[in-house]
Design an enzyme around this catalytic site. Structure first.
Site, PDB file in Angstrom:
ATOM      1  N   HIS A  72       0.847  -1.201   0.000  1.00  0.00           N
ATOM      2  CA  HIS A  72       0.000   0.000   0.000  1.00  0.00           C
ATOM      3  C   HIS A  72       0.879   1.248   0.000  1.00  0.00           C
ATOM      4  CE1 HIS A  72      -4.079  -1.768   1.508  1.00  0.00           C
ATOM      5  NE2 HIS A  72      -3.542  -2.460   0.515  1.00  0.00           N
ATOM      6  N   TYR A 200      -9.292   5.136   7.231  1.00  0.00           N
ATOM      7  CA  TYR A 200      -9.510   5.492   8.643  1.00  0.00           C
ATOM      8  C   TYR A 200     -10.607   6.548   8.662  1.00  0.00           C
ATOM      9  CZ  TYR A 200      -5.144   3.178  10.078  1.00  0.00           C
ATOM     10  OH  TYR A 200      -4.158   2.259  10.343  1.00  0.00           O
ATOM     11  N   PRO A 292      -4.434   0.381  18.733  1.00  0.00           N
ATOM     12  CA  PRO A 292      -4.144  -0.113  17.381  1.00  0.00           C
ATOM     13  C   PRO A 292      -4.291   0.923  16.264  1.00  0.00           C
ATOM     14  CG  PRO A 292      -6.224  -1.003  18.184  1.00  0.00           C
ATOM     15  CD  PRO A 292      -5.606  -0.278  19.325  1.00  0.00           C
ATOM     16  N   LYS A 296       0.874   0.073  15.043  1.00  0.00           N
ATOM     17  CA  LYS A 296       2.281   0.055  15.460  1.00  0.00           C
ATOM     18  C   LYS A 296       2.701  -1.105  16.366  1.00  0.00           C
ATOM     19  CE  LYS A 296       3.831   3.536  13.295  1.00  0.00           C
ATOM     20  NZ  LYS A 296       3.772   2.878  11.993  1.00  0.00           N
ATOM     21  N   TYR A 383       3.714   6.769   9.877  1.00  0.00           N
ATOM     22  CA  TYR A 383       2.904   5.598   9.528  1.00  0.00           C
ATOM     23  C   TYR A 383       3.769   4.495   8.905  1.00  0.00           C
ATOM     24  CZ  TYR A 383      -1.257   2.898   8.566  1.00  0.00           C
ATOM     25  OH  TYR A 383      -2.217   1.902   8.574  1.00  0.00           O
TER      26      TYR A 383
HETATM   27  P1  RFL Z   1       1.885 -11.316  21.832  1.00  0.00           P
HETATM   28  O1  RFL Z   1       1.440 -11.442  20.420  1.00  0.00           O
HETATM   29  O2  RFL Z   1       0.848 -10.997  22.850  1.00  0.00           O
HETATM   30  O3  RFL Z   1       2.579 -12.705  22.209  1.00  0.00           O
HETATM   31  C1  RFL Z   1       2.934 -13.028  23.539  1.00  0.00           C
HETATM   32  C2  RFL Z   1       2.933 -14.533  23.672  1.00  0.00           C
HETATM   33  O4  RFL Z   1       3.340 -14.877  25.004  1.00  0.00           O
HETATM   34  C3  RFL Z   1       2.495 -15.910  25.497  1.00  0.00           C
HETATM   35  N1  RFL Z   1       2.502 -15.866  26.969  1.00  0.00           N
HETATM   36  C4  RFL Z   1       3.191 -16.730  27.730  1.00  0.00           C
HETATM   37  N2  RFL Z   1       3.990 -17.757  27.433  1.00  0.00           N
HETATM   38  C5  RFL Z   1       4.534 -18.440  28.457  1.00  0.00           C
HETATM   39  N3  RFL Z   1       4.304 -18.151  29.780  1.00  0.00           N
HETATM   40  C6  RFL Z   1       3.525 -17.106  30.115  1.00  0.00           C
HETATM   41  N4  RFL Z   1       3.298 -16.813  31.407  1.00  0.00           N
HETATM   42  C7  RFL Z   1       2.924 -16.360  29.078  1.00  0.00           C
HETATM   43  N5  RFL Z   1       2.093 -15.278  29.057  1.00  0.00           N
HETATM   44  C8  RFL Z   1       1.857 -15.003  27.772  1.00  0.00           C
HETATM   45  C9  RFL Z   1       1.151 -15.597  24.878  1.00  0.00           C
HETATM   46  O5  RFL Z   1       0.303 -16.742  24.832  1.00  0.00           O
HETATM   47  C10 RFL Z   1       1.547 -15.130  23.484  1.00  0.00           C
HETATM   48  O6  RFL Z   1       1.594 -16.170  22.547  1.00  0.00           O
HETATM   49  O7  RFL Z   1       3.047 -10.263  22.008  1.00  0.00           O
HETATM   50  P2  RFL Z   1       4.247  -9.809  20.988  1.00  0.00           P
HETATM   51  O8  RFL Z   1       4.947 -11.009  20.453  1.00  0.00           O
HETATM   52  O9  RFL Z   1       4.994  -8.775  21.715  1.00  0.00           O
HETATM   53  O10 RFL Z   1       3.489  -9.169  19.724  1.00  0.00           O
HETATM   54  C11 RFL Z   1       2.759  -7.986  19.864  1.00  0.00           C
HETATM   55  C12 RFL Z   1       1.625  -7.951  18.842  1.00  0.00           C
HETATM   56  O11 RFL Z   1       0.878  -9.149  18.930  1.00  0.00           O
HETATM   57  C13 RFL Z   1       0.690  -6.740  19.058  1.00  0.00           C
HETATM   58  O12 RFL Z   1       1.423  -5.599  19.382  1.00  0.00           O
HETATM   59  C14 RFL Z   1      -0.152  -6.421  17.796  1.00  0.00           C
HETATM   60  O13 RFL Z   1      -1.084  -7.449  17.545  1.00  0.00           O
HETATM   61  C15 RFL Z   1      -0.894  -5.097  17.954  1.00  0.00           C
HETATM   62  N6  RFL Z   1      -1.775  -4.788  16.821  1.00  0.00           N
HETATM   63  C16 RFL Z   1      -1.268  -4.262  15.636  1.00  0.00           C
HETATM   64  N7  RFL Z   1       0.063  -4.082  15.490  1.00  0.00           N
HETATM   65  C17 RFL Z   1       0.560  -3.636  14.303  1.00  0.00           C
HETATM   66  O14 RFL Z   1       1.781  -3.466  14.209  1.00  0.00           O
HETATM   67  N8  RFL Z   1      -0.224  -3.361  13.207  1.00  0.00           N
HETATM   68  C18 RFL Z   1      -1.580  -3.522  13.281  1.00  0.00           C
HETATM   69  O15 RFL Z   1      -2.249  -3.318  12.271  1.00  0.00           O
HETATM   70  C19 RFL Z   1      -2.150  -3.957  14.533  1.00  0.00           C
HETATM   71  N9  RFL Z   1      -3.469  -4.147  14.659  1.00  0.00           N
HETATM   72  C20 RFL Z   1      -3.153  -4.978  16.941  1.00  0.00           C
HETATM   73  C21 RFL Z   1      -3.986  -4.631  15.822  1.00  0.00           C
HETATM   74  C22 RFL Z   1      -3.723  -5.496  18.116  1.00  0.00           C
HETATM   75  C23 RFL Z   1      -5.083  -5.659  18.187  1.00  0.00           C
HETATM   76  N10 RFL Z   1      -5.601  -6.188  19.394  1.00  0.00           N
HETATM   77  C24 RFL Z   1      -6.393  -7.355  19.459  1.00  0.00           C
HETATM   78  C25 RFL Z   1      -5.136  -5.664  20.656  1.00  0.00           C
HETATM   79  C26 RFL Z   1      -5.356  -4.813  15.900  1.00  0.00           C
HETATM   80  C27 RFL Z   1      -5.917  -5.286  17.088  1.00  0.00           C
HETATM   81  C28 RFL Z   1      -7.417  -5.401  17.127  1.00  0.00           C
HETATM   82  C1  PHB Z   2      -5.999  -4.471  10.670  1.00  0.00           C
HETATM   83  O1  PHB Z   2      -6.091  -4.700   9.447  1.00  0.00           O
HETATM   84  O2  PHB Z   2      -6.296  -5.331  11.514  1.00  0.00           O
HETATM   85  C2  PHB Z   2      -5.560  -3.147  11.132  1.00  0.00           C
HETATM   86  C3  PHB Z   2      -5.095  -2.208  10.210  1.00  0.00           C
HETATM   87  C4  PHB Z   2      -4.698  -0.962  10.639  1.00  0.00           C
HETATM   88  C5  PHB Z   2      -4.753  -0.649  11.985  1.00  0.00           C
HETATM   89  C6  PHB Z   2      -5.192  -1.580  12.908  1.00  0.00           C
HETATM   90  C7  PHB Z   2      -5.604  -2.840  12.477  1.00  0.00           C
HETATM   91  O3  PHB Z   2      -4.374   0.596  12.395  1.00  0.00           O
END
Ligand code: RFL
Ligand code: PHB
Length: 388
Positions: A72, A200, A292, A296, A383
Protein backbone atom coordinates in the site's frame (compact mmCIF):
# COMPACT_ATOMS: atom_id res chain seq x y z
CA UNK A 1 18.19 -28.23 29.78
CA UNK A 2 20.75 -25.58 28.86
CA UNK A 3 20.51 -22.90 26.18
CA UNK A 4 22.01 -19.51 25.44
CA UNK A 5 18.76 -17.52 25.30
CA UNK A 6 15.48 -18.63 26.88
CA UNK A 7 12.57 -16.88 25.17
CA UNK A 8 9.21 -16.59 26.93
CA UNK A 9 6.29 -16.32 24.49
CA UNK A 10 5.74 -17.52 20.89
CA UNK A 11 4.04 -14.39 19.60
CA UNK A 12 5.68 -12.41 16.79
CA UNK A 13 8.38 -10.97 19.10
CA UNK A 14 9.49 -14.33 20.53
CA UNK A 15 9.32 -16.23 17.24
CA UNK A 16 11.14 -13.54 15.27
CA UNK A 17 13.88 -13.22 17.89
CA UNK A 18 14.25 -17.00 18.03
CA UNK A 19 14.54 -17.29 14.26
CA UNK A 20 17.13 -14.50 13.91
CA UNK A 21 19.25 -15.90 16.75
CA UNK A 22 19.03 -19.45 15.42
CA UNK A 23 20.09 -18.31 11.94
CA UNK A 24 23.23 -16.81 13.45
CA UNK A 25 24.11 -19.85 15.52
CA UNK A 26 22.76 -18.65 18.87
CA UNK A 27 20.93 -21.47 20.61
CA UNK A 28 17.50 -20.65 22.04
CA UNK A 29 14.40 -22.31 23.43
CA UNK A 30 10.91 -20.79 23.30
CA UNK A 31 8.40 -21.45 26.08
CA UNK A 32 4.77 -20.73 25.17
CA UNK A 33 1.81 -21.03 27.51
CA UNK A 34 -0.74 -21.78 24.77
CA UNK A 35 -0.87 -24.36 21.98
CA UNK A 36 0.38 -23.37 18.50
CA UNK A 37 -3.21 -23.52 17.15
CA UNK A 38 -4.41 -21.13 19.84
CA UNK A 39 -1.65 -18.64 19.01
CA UNK A 40 -2.55 -18.88 15.30
CA UNK A 41 -6.24 -18.33 16.01
CA UNK A 42 -5.77 -14.78 17.28
CA UNK A 43 -6.73 -12.18 14.67
CA UNK A 44 -4.63 -9.09 15.23
CA UNK A 45 -2.35 -6.82 13.27
CA UNK A 46 -2.64 -6.23 9.55
CA UNK A 47 -0.12 -3.56 8.55
CA UNK A 48 3.64 -3.99 8.53
CA UNK A 49 6.38 -1.44 8.09
CA UNK A 50 9.30 -1.83 5.70
CA UNK A 51 11.66 -2.37 8.64
CA UNK A 52 9.52 -5.29 9.81
CA UNK A 53 9.48 -6.71 6.27
CA UNK A 54 13.28 -6.47 6.20
CA UNK A 55 13.56 -8.39 9.47
CA UNK A 56 11.24 -11.14 8.23
CA UNK A 57 13.44 -11.39 5.14
CA UNK A 58 16.54 -11.48 7.30
CA UNK A 59 14.96 -14.29 9.33
CA UNK A 60 14.42 -16.17 6.05
CA UNK A 61 10.61 -16.25 6.30
CA UNK A 62 9.60 -13.40 3.97
CA UNK A 63 8.80 -15.34 0.77
CA UNK A 64 5.05 -15.87 1.31
CA UNK A 65 4.67 -12.27 2.54
CA UNK A 66 6.16 -10.91 -0.72
CA UNK A 67 3.92 -13.23 -2.73
CA UNK A 68 0.61 -12.77 -0.88
CA UNK A 69 1.02 -9.41 0.90
CA UNK A 70 -0.51 -6.25 -0.54
CA UNK A 71 1.79 -3.24 -0.93
CA UNK A 72 0.00 0.00 0.00
CA UNK A 73 1.50 3.29 -1.17
CA UNK A 74 -0.88 5.42 0.85
CA UNK A 75 -3.94 5.58 3.05
CA UNK A 76 -7.32 7.30 3.09
CA UNK A 77 -8.65 9.40 5.93
CA UNK A 78 -12.38 10.03 5.79
CA UNK A 79 -13.67 12.98 7.78
CA UNK A 80 -17.41 13.38 8.23
CA UNK A 81 -18.18 11.66 4.92
CA UNK A 82 -15.40 13.17 2.79
CA UNK A 83 -12.39 11.04 1.87
CA UNK A 84 -8.82 12.39 1.61
CA UNK A 85 -5.69 10.58 0.47
CA UNK A 86 -2.19 10.71 1.97
CA UNK A 87 0.49 9.23 -0.26
CA UNK A 88 3.34 7.52 1.61
CA UNK A 89 5.17 7.11 -1.66
CA UNK A 90 5.14 10.82 -2.55
CA UNK A 91 5.93 11.96 0.98
CA UNK A 92 8.58 9.40 1.96
CA UNK A 93 9.30 7.13 -1.04
CA UNK A 94 8.20 4.20 1.14
CA UNK A 95 5.18 1.93 1.45
CA UNK A 96 3.63 -0.48 3.96
CA UNK A 97 2.56 -4.09 3.48
CA UNK A 98 -0.85 -5.45 4.38
CA UNK A 99 -0.23 -9.01 5.57
CA UNK A 100 -1.92 -10.48 8.62
CA UNK A 101 -0.19 -11.22 11.91
CA UNK A 102 -1.69 -14.71 11.70
CA UNK A 103 0.23 -15.33 8.47
CA UNK A 104 3.47 -13.88 9.86
CA UNK A 105 3.14 -16.09 12.93
CA UNK A 106 2.53 -19.12 10.72
CA UNK A 107 5.57 -18.30 8.54
CA UNK A 108 7.73 -17.92 11.65
CA UNK A 109 6.43 -21.15 13.19
CA UNK A 110 7.06 -23.03 9.92
CA UNK A 111 10.56 -21.52 9.67
CA UNK A 112 11.32 -22.56 13.23
CA UNK A 113 10.06 -26.10 12.69
CA UNK A 114 12.15 -26.38 9.49
CA UNK A 115 15.24 -25.16 11.37
CA UNK A 116 14.67 -27.75 14.08
CA UNK A 117 14.73 -25.15 16.87
CA UNK A 118 13.01 -26.03 20.12
CA UNK A 119 9.62 -24.61 21.13
CA UNK A 120 7.78 -25.92 24.16
CA UNK A 121 4.03 -25.25 23.84
CA UNK A 122 1.45 -25.58 26.65
CA UNK A 123 4.17 -24.61 29.14
CA UNK A 124 2.39 -23.66 32.38
CA UNK A 125 3.60 -21.98 35.57
CA UNK A 126 6.57 -20.42 33.80
CA UNK A 127 8.77 -18.80 36.48
CA UNK A 128 11.94 -16.73 36.14
CA UNK A 129 14.78 -17.16 38.64
CA UNK A 130 18.07 -15.41 39.42
CA UNK A 131 17.73 -12.78 36.69
CA UNK A 132 20.41 -10.63 38.31
CA UNK A 133 22.93 -13.51 38.42
CA UNK A 134 25.16 -14.85 35.62
CA UNK A 135 23.11 -18.04 35.36
CA UNK A 136 19.41 -17.18 35.20
CA UNK A 137 16.90 -20.05 35.07
CA UNK A 138 13.37 -20.59 33.89
CA UNK A 139 11.14 -23.33 35.31
CA UNK A 140 7.87 -24.54 33.81
CA UNK A 141 5.38 -27.34 33.84
CA UNK A 142 4.12 -29.40 30.90
CA UNK A 143 1.44 -32.01 31.60
CA UNK A 144 2.44 -32.22 35.25
CA UNK A 145 6.18 -32.60 34.52
CA UNK A 146 8.45 -29.83 35.78
CA UNK A 147 11.25 -28.63 33.49
CA UNK A 148 14.15 -26.23 33.99
CA UNK A 149 16.15 -24.20 31.48
CA UNK A 150 19.50 -22.74 32.53
CA UNK A 151 20.58 -19.94 30.21
CA UNK A 152 22.76 -16.87 29.69
CA UNK A 153 19.86 -14.49 28.99
CA UNK A 154 16.08 -14.44 29.17
CA UNK A 155 13.97 -12.60 26.58
CA UNK A 156 10.55 -11.71 27.98
CA UNK A 157 8.37 -11.72 24.83
CA UNK A 158 5.21 -12.83 26.61
CA UNK A 159 2.89 -9.94 25.89
CA UNK A 160 1.11 -7.50 28.18
CA UNK A 161 -0.26 -10.16 30.58
CA UNK A 162 2.91 -12.26 30.64
CA UNK A 163 4.99 -13.33 33.61
CA UNK A 164 8.29 -11.65 32.67
CA UNK A 165 7.47 -8.04 33.53
CA UNK A 166 5.73 -9.24 36.69
CA UNK A 167 8.93 -11.02 37.78
CA UNK A 168 11.03 -7.89 38.24
CA UNK A 169 11.30 -6.14 41.60
CA UNK A 170 8.40 -3.63 41.57
CA UNK A 171 10.61 -0.73 42.68
CA UNK A 172 12.93 -1.21 39.68
CA UNK A 173 10.10 -0.56 37.21
CA UNK A 174 8.32 2.65 36.27
CA UNK A 175 5.10 2.41 34.27
CA UNK A 176 3.20 5.00 32.24
CA UNK A 177 -0.37 4.33 31.19
CA UNK A 178 -3.48 5.76 29.56
CA UNK A 179 -6.67 3.75 29.20
CA UNK A 180 -9.10 5.11 26.60
CA UNK A 181 -12.83 5.16 27.42
CA UNK A 182 -13.78 3.15 24.32
CA UNK A 183 -12.83 -0.03 22.45
CA UNK A 184 -12.80 -1.49 18.93
CA UNK A 185 -15.32 -4.00 17.71
CA UNK A 186 -13.72 -5.84 14.78
CA UNK A 187 -15.07 -8.29 12.24
CA UNK A 188 -13.44 -10.36 9.55
CA UNK A 189 -15.55 -11.28 6.53
CA UNK A 190 -15.04 -13.13 3.28
CA UNK A 191 -16.00 -10.07 1.21
CA UNK A 192 -13.95 -7.80 -1.09
CA UNK A 193 -12.58 -4.61 0.52
CA UNK A 194 -14.39 -1.30 -0.15
CA UNK A 195 -11.23 0.36 -1.49
CA UNK A 196 -7.72 -0.57 -2.58
CA UNK A 197 -6.17 1.11 0.46
CA UNK A 198 -7.17 1.37 4.13
CA UNK A 199 -9.74 3.99 5.13
CA UNK A 200 -9.51 5.49 8.64
CA UNK A 201 -12.83 7.16 9.38
CA UNK A 202 -13.56 10.07 11.72
CA UNK A 203 -17.32 10.49 12.13
CA UNK A 204 -19.58 12.15 14.74
CA UNK A 205 -20.98 8.67 15.59
CA UNK A 206 -17.47 7.36 16.20
CA UNK A 207 -14.35 5.96 14.56
CA UNK A 208 -14.35 3.27 11.89
CA UNK A 209 -11.62 1.49 9.94
CA UNK A 210 -11.92 -0.37 6.64
CA UNK A 211 -8.97 -2.73 6.34
CA UNK A 212 -8.34 -6.00 4.57
CA UNK A 213 -6.36 -9.21 4.52
CA UNK A 214 -6.60 -9.89 0.76
CA UNK A 215 -8.64 -8.90 -2.31
CA UNK A 216 -11.41 -11.17 -1.07
CA UNK A 217 -11.19 -10.80 2.71
CA UNK A 218 -12.02 -7.62 4.66
CA UNK A 219 -11.37 -6.51 8.19
CA UNK A 220 -13.57 -3.74 9.62
CA UNK A 221 -13.55 -2.04 12.99
CA UNK A 222 -15.93 0.41 14.66
CA UNK A 223 -15.53 2.29 17.90
CA UNK A 224 -17.62 0.68 20.64
CA UNK A 225 -18.16 1.29 24.31
CA UNK A 226 -16.13 -0.53 26.93
CA UNK A 227 -19.13 -2.40 28.31
CA UNK A 228 -20.19 -3.65 24.86
CA UNK A 229 -20.24 -7.39 24.25
CA UNK A 230 -19.92 -9.21 20.89
CA UNK A 231 -23.20 -11.07 21.54
CA UNK A 232 -25.00 -7.74 21.40
CA UNK A 233 -23.58 -7.17 17.91
CA UNK A 234 -25.13 -9.53 15.36
CA UNK A 235 -23.57 -8.97 11.91
CA UNK A 236 -26.55 -6.97 10.68
CA UNK A 237 -26.17 -4.46 13.51
CA UNK A 238 -22.46 -4.11 12.77
CA UNK A 239 -23.02 -3.34 9.07
CA UNK A 240 -25.79 -0.88 9.90
CA UNK A 241 -23.48 0.96 12.32
CA UNK A 242 -20.60 1.00 9.82
CA UNK A 243 -22.48 2.23 6.74
CA UNK A 244 -23.41 5.77 7.81
CA UNK A 245 -19.80 6.47 8.84
CA UNK A 246 -18.45 5.81 5.32
CA UNK A 247 -18.18 8.17 2.35
CA UNK A 248 -20.65 7.63 -0.53
CA UNK A 249 -18.21 5.68 -2.70
CA UNK A 250 -17.15 3.31 0.08
CA UNK A 251 -20.78 2.81 1.11
CA UNK A 252 -21.70 1.96 -2.49
CA UNK A 253 -18.79 -0.51 -2.67
CA UNK A 254 -19.52 -2.17 0.67
CA UNK A 255 -20.29 -5.85 0.30
CA UNK A 256 -21.67 -7.26 3.52
CA UNK A 257 -21.62 -10.92 4.48
CA UNK A 258 -21.38 -13.22 7.46
CA UNK A 259 -18.52 -12.52 9.85
CA UNK A 260 -15.93 -15.26 10.27
CA UNK A 261 -14.49 -13.63 13.39
CA UNK A 262 -15.75 -10.94 15.71
CA UNK A 263 -14.01 -9.53 18.76
CA UNK A 264 -13.73 -6.49 21.00
CA UNK A 265 -10.37 -4.98 21.96
CA UNK A 266 -9.86 -2.32 24.62
CA UNK A 267 -7.55 0.59 23.76
CA UNK A 268 -4.56 1.29 25.96
CA UNK A 269 -1.25 3.14 25.89
CA UNK A 270 1.36 1.67 28.26
CA UNK A 271 5.14 1.80 28.66
CA UNK A 272 7.33 0.06 31.24
CA UNK A 273 10.80 1.45 31.85
CA UNK A 274 13.51 0.23 31.68
CA UNK A 275 13.34 -2.76 29.33
CA UNK A 276 16.31 -4.56 30.88
CA UNK A 277 16.68 -6.06 34.38
CA UNK A 278 19.98 -7.84 34.85
CA UNK A 279 19.86 -10.70 32.35
CA UNK A 280 16.18 -10.27 31.52
CA UNK A 281 15.25 -8.22 28.44
CA UNK A 282 11.63 -7.30 27.72
CA UNK A 283 10.49 -6.98 24.09
CA UNK A 284 7.17 -6.23 22.38
CA UNK A 285 3.84 -6.03 24.20
CA UNK A 286 5.54 -7.30 27.39
CA UNK A 287 7.09 -3.83 27.69
CA UNK A 288 4.62 -1.54 25.91
CA UNK A 289 1.14 -1.33 24.43
CA UNK A 290 -0.16 1.12 21.85
CA UNK A 291 -3.79 1.56 20.82
CA UNK A 292 -4.14 -0.11 17.38
CA UNK A 293 -5.08 3.11 15.55
CA UNK A 294 -1.51 3.68 14.32
CA UNK A 295 -0.89 0.00 13.39
CA UNK A 296 2.28 0.05 15.46
CA UNK A 297 2.13 -2.80 18.02
CA UNK A 298 3.58 -5.61 15.96
CA UNK A 299 6.02 -3.23 14.30
CA UNK A 300 7.33 -2.06 17.67
CA UNK A 301 7.75 -5.67 18.75
CA UNK A 302 9.84 -6.14 15.59
CA UNK A 303 12.01 -3.07 16.21
CA UNK A 304 12.72 -4.20 19.80
CA UNK A 305 13.76 -7.55 18.37
CA UNK A 306 16.03 -5.80 15.88
CA UNK A 307 17.92 -4.04 18.70
CA UNK A 308 17.97 -7.14 20.90
CA UNK A 309 19.11 -9.77 18.44
CA UNK A 310 21.91 -7.54 17.15
CA UNK A 311 23.01 -6.85 20.73
CA UNK A 312 23.07 -10.58 21.50
CA UNK A 313 25.00 -11.26 18.31
CA UNK A 314 27.51 -8.58 19.31
CA UNK A 315 27.85 -10.24 22.73
CA UNK A 316 28.45 -13.76 21.40
CA UNK A 317 30.44 -12.97 18.23
CA UNK A 318 32.30 -9.74 19.03
CA UNK A 319 32.49 -10.18 22.82
CA UNK A 320 31.03 -6.69 23.24
CA UNK A 321 28.17 -5.84 25.61
CA UNK A 322 27.69 -2.32 24.26
CA UNK A 323 24.45 -3.27 22.44
CA UNK A 324 23.03 -5.03 25.48
CA UNK A 325 23.90 -2.08 27.69
CA UNK A 326 22.16 0.34 25.30
CA UNK A 327 19.19 -1.90 24.45
CA UNK A 328 16.66 -0.33 26.80
CA UNK A 329 17.57 3.26 25.94
CA UNK A 330 17.55 2.60 22.17
CA UNK A 331 14.31 0.65 22.16
CA UNK A 332 12.49 3.16 24.37
CA UNK A 333 13.49 6.11 22.18
CA UNK A 334 11.60 4.50 19.30
CA UNK A 335 8.78 3.19 21.50
CA UNK A 336 7.88 6.67 22.78
CA UNK A 337 7.64 8.09 19.26
CA UNK A 338 5.27 5.29 18.27
CA UNK A 339 3.32 5.91 21.49
CA UNK A 340 2.98 9.55 20.48
CA UNK A 341 1.79 8.75 16.96
CA UNK A 342 -0.67 6.09 18.15
CA UNK A 343 -2.06 8.47 20.78
CA UNK A 344 -2.39 11.21 18.13
CA UNK A 345 -4.22 8.91 15.69
CA UNK A 346 -6.50 7.70 18.48
CA UNK A 347 -7.41 11.09 19.92
CA UNK A 348 -7.79 12.70 16.49
CA UNK A 349 -10.03 10.06 14.89
CA UNK A 350 -12.25 8.76 17.70
CA UNK A 351 -15.23 10.33 19.35
CA UNK A 352 -13.29 11.15 22.51
CA UNK A 353 -15.87 13.19 24.41
CA UNK A 354 -19.16 15.04 24.11
CA UNK A 355 -17.38 18.38 24.32
CA UNK A 356 -17.80 20.30 21.01
CA UNK A 357 -14.43 21.95 21.67
CA UNK A 358 -12.71 18.57 21.28
CA UNK A 359 -14.55 17.96 17.99
CA UNK A 360 -13.51 21.33 16.62
CA UNK A 361 -9.88 20.67 17.53
CA UNK A 362 -9.97 17.30 15.76
CA UNK A 363 -11.38 18.91 12.63
CA UNK A 364 -8.73 21.65 12.73
CA UNK A 365 -6.00 19.04 13.19
CA UNK A 366 -7.24 17.05 10.18
CA UNK A 367 -7.87 20.10 7.99
CA UNK A 368 -4.29 21.18 8.64
CA UNK A 369 -3.06 17.70 7.70
CA UNK A 370 -4.90 17.74 4.36
CA UNK A 371 -3.64 21.22 3.45
CA UNK A 372 -0.04 21.00 4.61
CA UNK A 373 2.63 19.02 2.80
CA UNK A 374 4.80 19.24 5.92
CA UNK A 375 2.05 17.71 8.07
CA UNK A 376 1.44 14.94 5.51
CA UNK A 377 5.16 14.20 5.40
CA UNK A 378 5.24 13.91 9.20
CA UNK A 379 2.15 11.68 9.16
CA UNK A 380 3.55 9.46 6.39
CA UNK A 381 6.99 9.19 8.05
CA UNK A 382 5.38 7.95 11.23
CA UNK A 383 2.90 5.60 9.53
CA UNK A 384 5.52 3.84 7.38
CA UNK A 385 7.77 3.58 10.43
CA UNK A 386 10.56 5.74 11.83
CA UNK A 387 14.13 4.55 11.21
CA UNK A 388 15.66 2.04 13.66
P1 RFL B 1 1.89 -11.32 21.83
O1 RFL B 1 1.44 -11.44 20.42
O2 RFL B 1 0.85 -11.00 22.85
O3 RFL B 1 2.58 -12.71 22.21
C1 RFL B 1 2.93 -13.03 23.54
C2 RFL B 1 2.93 -14.53 23.67
O4 RFL B 1 3.34 -14.88 25.00
C3 RFL B 1 2.50 -15.91 25.50
N1 RFL B 1 2.50 -15.87 26.97
C4 RFL B 1 3.19 -16.73 27.73
N2 RFL B 1 3.99 -17.76 27.43
C5 RFL B 1 4.53 -18.44 28.46
N3 RFL B 1 4.30 -18.15 29.78
C6 RFL B 1 3.53 -17.11 30.12
N4 RFL B 1 3.30 -16.81 31.41
C7 RFL B 1 2.92 -16.36 29.08
N5 RFL B 1 2.09 -15.28 29.06
C8 RFL B 1 1.86 -15.00 27.77
C9 RFL B 1 1.15 -15.60 24.88
O5 RFL B 1 0.30 -16.74 24.83
C10 RFL B 1 1.55 -15.13 23.48
O6 RFL B 1 1.59 -16.17 22.55
O7 RFL B 1 3.05 -10.26 22.01
P2 RFL B 1 4.25 -9.81 20.99
O8 RFL B 1 4.95 -11.01 20.45
O9 RFL B 1 4.99 -8.78 21.72
O10 RFL B 1 3.49 -9.17 19.72
C11 RFL B 1 2.76 -7.99 19.86
C12 RFL B 1 1.63 -7.95 18.84
O11 RFL B 1 0.88 -9.15 18.93
C13 RFL B 1 0.69 -6.74 19.06
O12 RFL B 1 1.42 -5.60 19.38
C14 RFL B 1 -0.15 -6.42 17.80
O13 RFL B 1 -1.08 -7.45 17.55
C15 RFL B 1 -0.89 -5.10 17.95
N6 RFL B 1 -1.77 -4.79 16.82
C16 RFL B 1 -1.27 -4.26 15.64
N7 RFL B 1 0.06 -4.08 15.49
C17 RFL B 1 0.56 -3.64 14.30
O14 RFL B 1 1.78 -3.47 14.21
N8 RFL B 1 -0.22 -3.36 13.21
C18 RFL B 1 -1.58 -3.52 13.28
O15 RFL B 1 -2.25 -3.32 12.27
C19 RFL B 1 -2.15 -3.96 14.53
N9 RFL B 1 -3.47 -4.15 14.66
C20 RFL B 1 -3.15 -4.98 16.94
C21 RFL B 1 -3.99 -4.63 15.82
C22 RFL B 1 -3.72 -5.50 18.12
C23 RFL B 1 -5.08 -5.66 18.19
N10 RFL B 1 -5.60 -6.19 19.39
C24 RFL B 1 -6.39 -7.35 19.46
C25 RFL B 1 -5.14 -5.66 20.66
C26 RFL B 1 -5.36 -4.81 15.90
C27 RFL B 1 -5.92 -5.29 17.09
C28 RFL B 1 -7.42 -5.40 17.13
C1 PHB C 1 -6.00 -4.47 10.67
O1 PHB C 1 -6.09 -4.70 9.45
O2 PHB C 1 -6.30 -5.33 11.51
C2 PHB C 1 -5.56 -3.15 11.13
C3 PHB C 1 -5.09 -2.21 10.21
C4 PHB C 1 -4.70 -0.96 10.64
C5 PHB C 1 -4.75 -0.65 11.99
C6 PHB C 1 -5.19 -1.58 12.91
C7 PHB C 1 -5.60 -2.84 12.48
O3 PHB C 1 -4.37 0.60 12.40
Amino acid sequence: MRTQVAIIGAGPAGLLLGQLLHKHGIDNVILERQTADYVLGRIRAGVIEQGTMGLLDEAGVGARMHHDGLVHDGVFLCVDGKRHHVSFKDMTGKAVMVYGQTEITKDLMDGRAAAGARTIYSAHDVALHDIFSNAPRVTYNVEGETGEIVCDYIAGCDGFHGVSRQSVPPDSLKTFERIYPFGWLGILSETPPVADELIYVRHPSGFALCSMRSHTRSRYYIQCSLDDHVDAWPDERFWEALKPRLDDEARANLVTGPSIEKSIAPLRSFVAEPMRFGRLFLAGDAAHIVPPTGAKGLNLAASDVQYLWRALLEHYKDKSDAGLDHYSERALARVWKAERFSWWMTTTLHRISDNPFDHKLQLAELDYLFRSKAAQTAFAENYVGLPY
